[in-house]
Design an enzyme around this catalytic site. Structure first.
Site, short mmCIF file in Angstrom:
data_model
loop_
_atom_site.label_atom_id
_atom_site.label_comp_id
_atom_site.label_asym_id
_atom_site.label_seq_id
_atom_site.Cartn_x
_atom_site.Cartn_y
_atom_site.Cartn_z
N CYS A 1 1.08 -1.39 0.13
CA CYS A 1 0.00 -0.04 -0.01
C CYS A 1 1.15 1.57 0.03
CB CYS A 1 -1.18 -0.39 0.86
SG CYS A 1 -0.06 0.16 2.67
N ASP B 1 -8.03 4.07 1.23
CA ASP B 1 -7.08 4.43 2.12
C ASP B 1 -8.33 4.80 3.91
OD1 ASP B 1 -4.71 5.33 3.85
OD2 ASP B 1 -3.74 6.27 2.07
N ARG C 1 -3.31 -0.38 5.68
CA ARG C 1 -3.55 -1.94 4.85
C ARG C 1 -3.04 -3.09 4.16
NH1 ARG C 1 -5.22 2.34 -0.24
NH2 ARG C 1 -3.02 3.38 0.72
P1 4NP Z 1 -1.55 2.89 4.28
O1 4NP Z 1 -2.40 4.30 5.36
O2 4NP Z 1 -0.80 2.65 2.83
O3 4NP Z 1 -3.12 1.98 4.06
O4 4NP Z 1 -0.73 2.21 5.18
C1 4NP Z 1 -1.41 5.35 5.05
C2 4NP Z 1 -0.61 5.42 6.61
C3 4NP Z 1 0.20 6.62 5.51
C4 4NP Z 1 -0.45 7.68 4.57
C5 4NP Z 1 -1.23 7.36 3.74
C6 4NP Z 1 -1.50 6.23 3.44
N1 4NP Z 1 -0.04 9.25 5.30
O5 4NP Z 1 0.28 9.91 4.44
O6 4NP Z 1 1.53 8.88 6.12
#
Ligand code: 4NP
Length: 154
Positions: free
Chosen positions: A7, A124, A13
């Site tokens: 991800c 997300d 995710r």
């Molecule tokens: P992930 O979610 O891609 O599902 O781990 C996110 C976690 C952090 C961030 C964006 C998406 N961020 O911008 O810090």
């Protein structure tokens, strides 16, 4: 079979997808190796988001010991299948591909749900509430069930 979940941050995710598949592989005595990574480096070395860890724990999956790392080109050599959560991840992973064989390894995880499924991307949950984390759990629980059935039939 080595399977990588990817991800953006590797804190919401993909750690859940990793934890779910790892736990089902162990439960069913399969030989697959499972890991996860993020396309971004924001959270490298850090644990999964607390809200994701708690949602997973409430459903019997412990992801607390996972630590974020960034996707790297060598992952193409080390993994047979690379499941991405959304189209942005797909773009970020495939632009590092060296050839068609690399690109063929990358799949949107929700494509595993087939025709009955009307969403292509795992949303997300980072900036939303608990309902978003529960929704991600449901989508990834169902997707990993299908991946497990495929592994059994391999
Ligand atoms: P992930 O979610 O891609 O599902 O781990 C996110 C976690 C952090 C961030 C964006 C998406 N961020 O911008 O810090």
């Amino acid at each position: 079979m080595n399977i990588l979940m990817v991800c953006l941050g590797n804190i919401c995710r993909s750690p859940l997808a990793d934890g779910l598949l790892r736990s089902k592989v162990k439960r069913d005595g399969l030989a697959a190796i499972v890991d996860s990574a993020g396309t971004a480096n924001y959270h490298v070395g850090g644990p999964p988001d607390e809200r994701m860890t708690e949602t997973a724990m409430n459903n019997g999956i412990d992801i607390s010991s996972l630590r974020a790392r960034q996707f790297e080109v060598s992952d193409y050599d080390n993994f047979d299948l690379i499941y991405v959560m959304d189209k942005s991840n797909y773009h970020n992973v495939t632009r590092l591909a060296r050839n068609d064989k690399d690109i063929d390894k990358v799949k949107l995880i929700l494509d595993e749900l087939g025709h009955s499924n009307n969403i292509q991307e795992v949303p997300d949950p980072y900036y939303g509430g608990q309902a978003g984390f529960d929704h991600v759990f449901d989508l990834l629980d169902r997707s990993t069930d299908i991946i497990i059935e495929k592994l059994k039939n391999d």
